[in-house]
Write a protein that holds these residues in place. Sequence first.
Motif, short mmCIF file in Angstrom:
data_model
loop_
_atom_site.label_atom_id
_atom_site.label_comp_id
_atom_site.label_asym_id
_atom_site.label_seq_id
_atom_site.Cartn_x
_atom_site.Cartn_y
_atom_site.Cartn_z
N VAL A 165 13.42 63.67 44.19
CA VAL A 165 12.24 64.30 43.62
C VAL A 165 12.02 63.67 42.26
N THR A 166 10.82 63.15 42.02
CA THR A 166 10.51 62.43 40.78
C THR A 166 9.27 63.02 40.13
N LEU A 167 9.43 63.51 38.91
CA LEU A 167 8.35 64.13 38.15
C LEU A 167 8.15 63.32 36.88
N THR A 168 6.93 62.85 36.66
CA THR A 168 6.65 61.95 35.55
C THR A 168 5.49 62.49 34.71
N SER A 169 5.74 62.64 33.40
CA SER A 169 4.70 63.09 32.47
C SER A 169 4.07 64.41 32.91
N CYS A 170 4.89 65.32 33.40
CA CYS A 170 4.42 66.63 33.84
C CYS A 170 4.82 67.71 32.83
#
Length: 223
Positions: free
Chosen positions: A141-146
């Motif tokens: 699971v990859t969350l970027t600039s959230c």
Amino acid sequence: LTDANDVVKETIDPINETGTGEYTRTAAEISAGVIPTAYEREPGDRRRYATLADAVAVSASHPLTIYGSEAITAAVTLPAGADIRGFNSPLITLTTNGVHAFNATSVATITIRGIRFKGSSASTVPLTGYGGYAAANTGLVTLTSCTDVRVEDCEFDTFYNGLTAQNCDRLWLNRNRVVTFTYHGILASLSTQFQIDHNIVTDCAQAGAVVSWYPYCVAPPWI
């Protein structure tokens, strides 16, 4: 419904408004171009939709509950407001080396709880990077600039990285388990205002368990 003498002949659920045991297509489903395949299931029930991607696409309007395990071949992009929960810890398995499960970029309010994720290889470098960051940073699971992200009570198994949250703000990564990975178990590079607590990280083949690089990586008072 009543007859001419006001005798009740049939009661219709105000949500299940067809009166036929089916839930009509919702405004959110129409807007997202999602056509349910099991109208007898309520909106937000994974079993209502043909694919996981369809179910996730409307998870902001209809919080999604995943009831059973399944295999997917491609990553699913999370919309703003996505709310995804697992019932009895369902397993999402990736069938292609280097392909991750979920990703989100520059969106707010993501919740993922109670789901197990399993890749097909811990040694293969991920195929896709996000937000200008290297693909080698990508996790199952990859969350970027959230912002306002919660990933809790999940498991990440057999991938290059377990869970990645890069350049995120207001972040809760709690009570997760990460096993059989090569590089980072939990990567929170450049993230601010976060709580990373009570996670279990084991079976690392190369580098660190939990990494967060930022000048002000302190637990803020709002936790």
